[in-house]
Design a protein around this motif. Structure first.
Motif, PDB file in Angstrom:
ATOM      1  N   UNK A 116      60.738  62.597  16.138  1.00 42.19           N
ATOM      2  CA  UNK A 116      62.045  61.876  16.625  1.00 42.19           C
ATOM      3  C   UNK A 116      63.008  62.593  16.853  1.00 42.19           C
ATOM      4  N   UNK A 117      63.307  63.996  16.400  1.00 39.07           N
ATOM      5  CA  UNK A 117      64.383  64.745  16.806  1.00 39.07           C
ATOM      6  C   UNK A 117      64.189  65.397  18.247  1.00 39.07           C
ATOM      7  N   UNK A 118      63.043  65.344  18.678  1.00 40.27           N
ATOM      8  CA  UNK A 118      62.836  65.866  20.123  1.00 40.27           C
ATOM      9  C   UNK A 118      63.166  64.605  20.769  1.00 40.27           C
ATOM     10  N   UNK A 119      62.767  63.500  20.356  1.00 36.14           N
ATOM     11  CA  UNK A 119      63.548  62.412  21.355  1.00 36.14           C
ATOM     12  C   UNK A 119      65.056  62.295  21.302  1.00 36.14           C
ATOM     13  N   UNK A 120      65.441  62.399  20.223  1.00 33.84           N
ATOM     14  CA  UNK A 120      67.022  62.609  20.012  1.00 33.84           C
ATOM     15  C   UNK A 120      67.464  63.534  21.161  1.00 33.84           C
ATOM     16  N   UNK A 121      67.016  64.913  21.133  1.00 39.10           N
ATOM     17  CA  UNK A 121      67.577  65.983  22.098  1.00 39.10           C
ATOM     18  C   UNK A 121      67.309  65.385  23.554  1.00 39.10           C
ATOM     19  N   UNK A 122      66.289  64.765  23.959  1.00 40.51           N
ATOM     20  CA  UNK A 122      65.945  64.303  25.256  1.00 40.51           C
ATOM     21  C   UNK A 122      67.041  63.271  25.629  1.00 40.51           C
ATOM     22  N   UNK A 123      67.195  62.554  24.548  1.00 40.23           N
ATOM     23  CA  UNK A 123      68.208  61.039  24.661  1.00 40.23           C
ATOM     24  C   UNK A 123      69.611  61.920  24.935  1.00 40.23           C
ATOM     25  N   UNK A 124      69.871  63.158  24.248  1.00 42.46           N
ATOM     26  CA  UNK A 124      71.272  63.610  24.365  1.00 42.46           C
ATOM     27  C   UNK A 124      71.553  64.293  25.632  1.00 42.46           C
ATOM     28  N   UNK A 125      70.335  64.890  26.217  1.00 40.70           N
ATOM     29  CA  UNK A 125      70.590  65.555  27.503  1.00 40.70           C
ATOM     30  C   UNK A 125      70.981  64.484  28.347  1.00 40.70           C
ATOM     31  N   UNK A 126      70.012  63.330  28.411  1.00 43.19           N
ATOM     32  CA  UNK A 126      70.196  62.261  29.237  1.00 43.19           C
ATOM     33  C   UNK A 126      71.430  61.505  29.479  1.00 43.19           C
ATOM     34  N   UNK A 127      72.172  61.445  28.259  1.00 37.71           N
ATOM     35  CA  UNK A 127      73.215  60.863  28.016  1.00 37.71           C
ATOM     36  C   UNK A 127      74.629  61.957  28.506  1.00 37.71           C
ATOM     37  N   UNK A 128      74.254  63.160  28.825  1.00 38.02           N
ATOM     38  CA  UNK A 128      75.256  64.101  29.009  1.00 38.02           C
ATOM     39  C   UNK A 128      75.198  64.523  30.618  1.00 38.02           C
ATOM     40  N   UNK A 129      74.049  63.897  31.167  1.00 36.98           N
ATOM     41  CA  UNK A 129      74.297  64.197  32.626  1.00 36.98           C
ATOM     42  C   UNK A 129      74.874  63.161  33.350  1.00 36.98           C
ATOM     43  N   UNK A 130      75.645  63.833  34.598  1.00 35.66           N
ATOM     44  CA  UNK A 130      76.250  62.720  35.199  1.00 35.66           C
ATOM     45  C   UNK A 130      75.419  61.728  36.222  1.00 35.66           C
ATOM     46  N   UNK A 131      75.894  61.049  36.890  1.00 35.18           N
ATOM     47  CA  UNK A 131      74.961  60.445  37.914  1.00 35.18           C
ATOM     48  C   UNK A 131      73.821  61.106  38.610  1.00 35.18           C
ATOM     49  N   UNK A 132      74.401  62.257  39.117  1.00 34.08           N
ATOM     50  CA  UNK A 132      73.279  62.959  40.249  1.00 34.08           C
ATOM     51  C   UNK A 132      72.911  64.266  39.319  1.00 34.08           C
ATOM     52  N   UNK A 133      73.247  64.422  38.130  1.00 35.26           N
ATOM     53  CA  UNK A 133      72.756  65.665  37.409  1.00 35.26           C
ATOM     54  C   UNK A 133      71.481  65.847  37.153  1.00 35.26           C
ATOM     55  N   UNK A 134      70.949  67.116  37.143  1.00 32.10           N
ATOM     56  CA  UNK A 134      69.593  67.347  36.774  1.00 32.10           C
ATOM     57  C   UNK A 134      69.427  68.074  35.341  1.00 32.10           C
ATOM     58  N   UNK A 135      68.265  67.730  34.560  1.00 33.12           N
ATOM     59  CA  UNK A 135      68.065  68.398  33.503  1.00 33.12           C
ATOM     60  C   UNK A 135      66.803  69.502  33.697  1.00 33.12           C
ATOM     61  N   UNK A 136      66.968  70.428  33.006  1.00 34.44           N
ATOM     62  CA  UNK A 136      65.770  71.348  33.003  1.00 34.44           C
ATOM     63  C   UNK A 136      65.421  71.957  31.724  1.00 34.44           C
ATOM     64  N   UNK A 137      64.008  71.775  31.345  1.00 34.42           N
ATOM     65  CA  UNK A 137      63.500  72.368  30.320  1.00 34.42           C
ATOM     66  C   UNK A 137      62.520  73.421  30.551  1.00 34.42           C
TER      67      UNK A 137
END
Length: 247
Positions: A127-148
């Protein structure tokens, strides 16, 4: 005098990343390779000239510092207070560092969030991996990219070096690697100044399929996958890295 440090009761990364020995063992990391990766990645993403970038789990800030040199506004965060203390020596008006747990949401939005050099999958609970992904998603702006930028578990497990000794700054680090409970584990034992030390690194053996399932659960769109820092195609049995671009 023996001082064998155990990490069972605490998160292994909270202990290990805060010791000077972590930085000694990994002092020879390839900065040229890291900079080439940042050049290729920022070019591929076509980020705005003054983009706001979050370096999530930044360590001592080597990627953050280089991204800042390219002209970006960069914030580096890490759970290790000792690493942030070192990184802060390079801080400026457009480069800031903070102690932060990647599972927790952030206060602002970014054009890009980079989680680099296998800084994911450290937690015992999925669940902590999910929390991390969710935190990344919620901290990106409308046009933002996430990279792992993660290890390719299939390749790493197939090519695991079970035992080796690395001598750095006069310290013999005895390293064992094995897979247990779907985690890639590295045991690190050494002696220094009359004391014995024992640390563990534990990284979940997450495959591309695992990430796809987690991202689907978080309503994240996986856009592209690469297998190395030159952004070549990902091959399950050949690529050393698993680099995922998402929105």
């Amino acid at each position: 005098m023996s001082n064998i440090l155990q990490t069972e009761n605490k998160d292994w990364f909270s202990e290990w990343f805060n010791t000077p020995y972590y930085h000694i063992l990994y002092k020879d990391r390839n900065d040229e390779e890291a900079q080439l990766f940042m050049d290729n990645l920022t070019h591929y993403l076509n980020l705005p000239e003054d983009a706001k970038i979050l370096d999530l789990a930044c360590g001592k800030g080597r990627h953050s510092i280089y991204l800042n040199n390219l002209g970006y506004q960069v914030t580096g965060v890490d759970i290790s207070s000792n690493s942030i203390k070192i990184a802060n020596q390079s801080a400026n008006e457009k480069l800031h560092f903070h102690v932060h747990d990647m599972r927790e949401p952030l206060e602002q939005e970014y054009d890009a969030i980079f989680n680099l050099f296998t800084s994911f999958g450290y937690f015992d609970q999925d669940i902590d991996n999910i929390k991390t992904l969710q935190a990344i998603k919620n901290s990106l702006n409308e046009y933002g990219f996430g990279v792992i930028d993660f290890l390719n578990a299939d390749y790493i497990i197939a090519n695991l070096v079970p035992e080796e000794t690395k001598t750095v700054d006069g310290i013999d680090f005895h390293i064992k690697r094995y897979v247990e409970n779907k985690k890639i584990i590295k045991e690190i034992k050494f002696s220094d100044k009359g004391q014995d030390f024992h640390f563990q690194e534990k990284v979940a053996a997450l495959t591309l399929e695992d990430f796809e399932q987690m991202m689907e659960a978080c309503d994240i769109n996986l856009l592209d996958i690469f297998g190395d820092y030159k952004l070549h195609k990902f091959y399950k049995n050949q690529s050393e890295r698993l680099i995922m671009i998402f929105k």
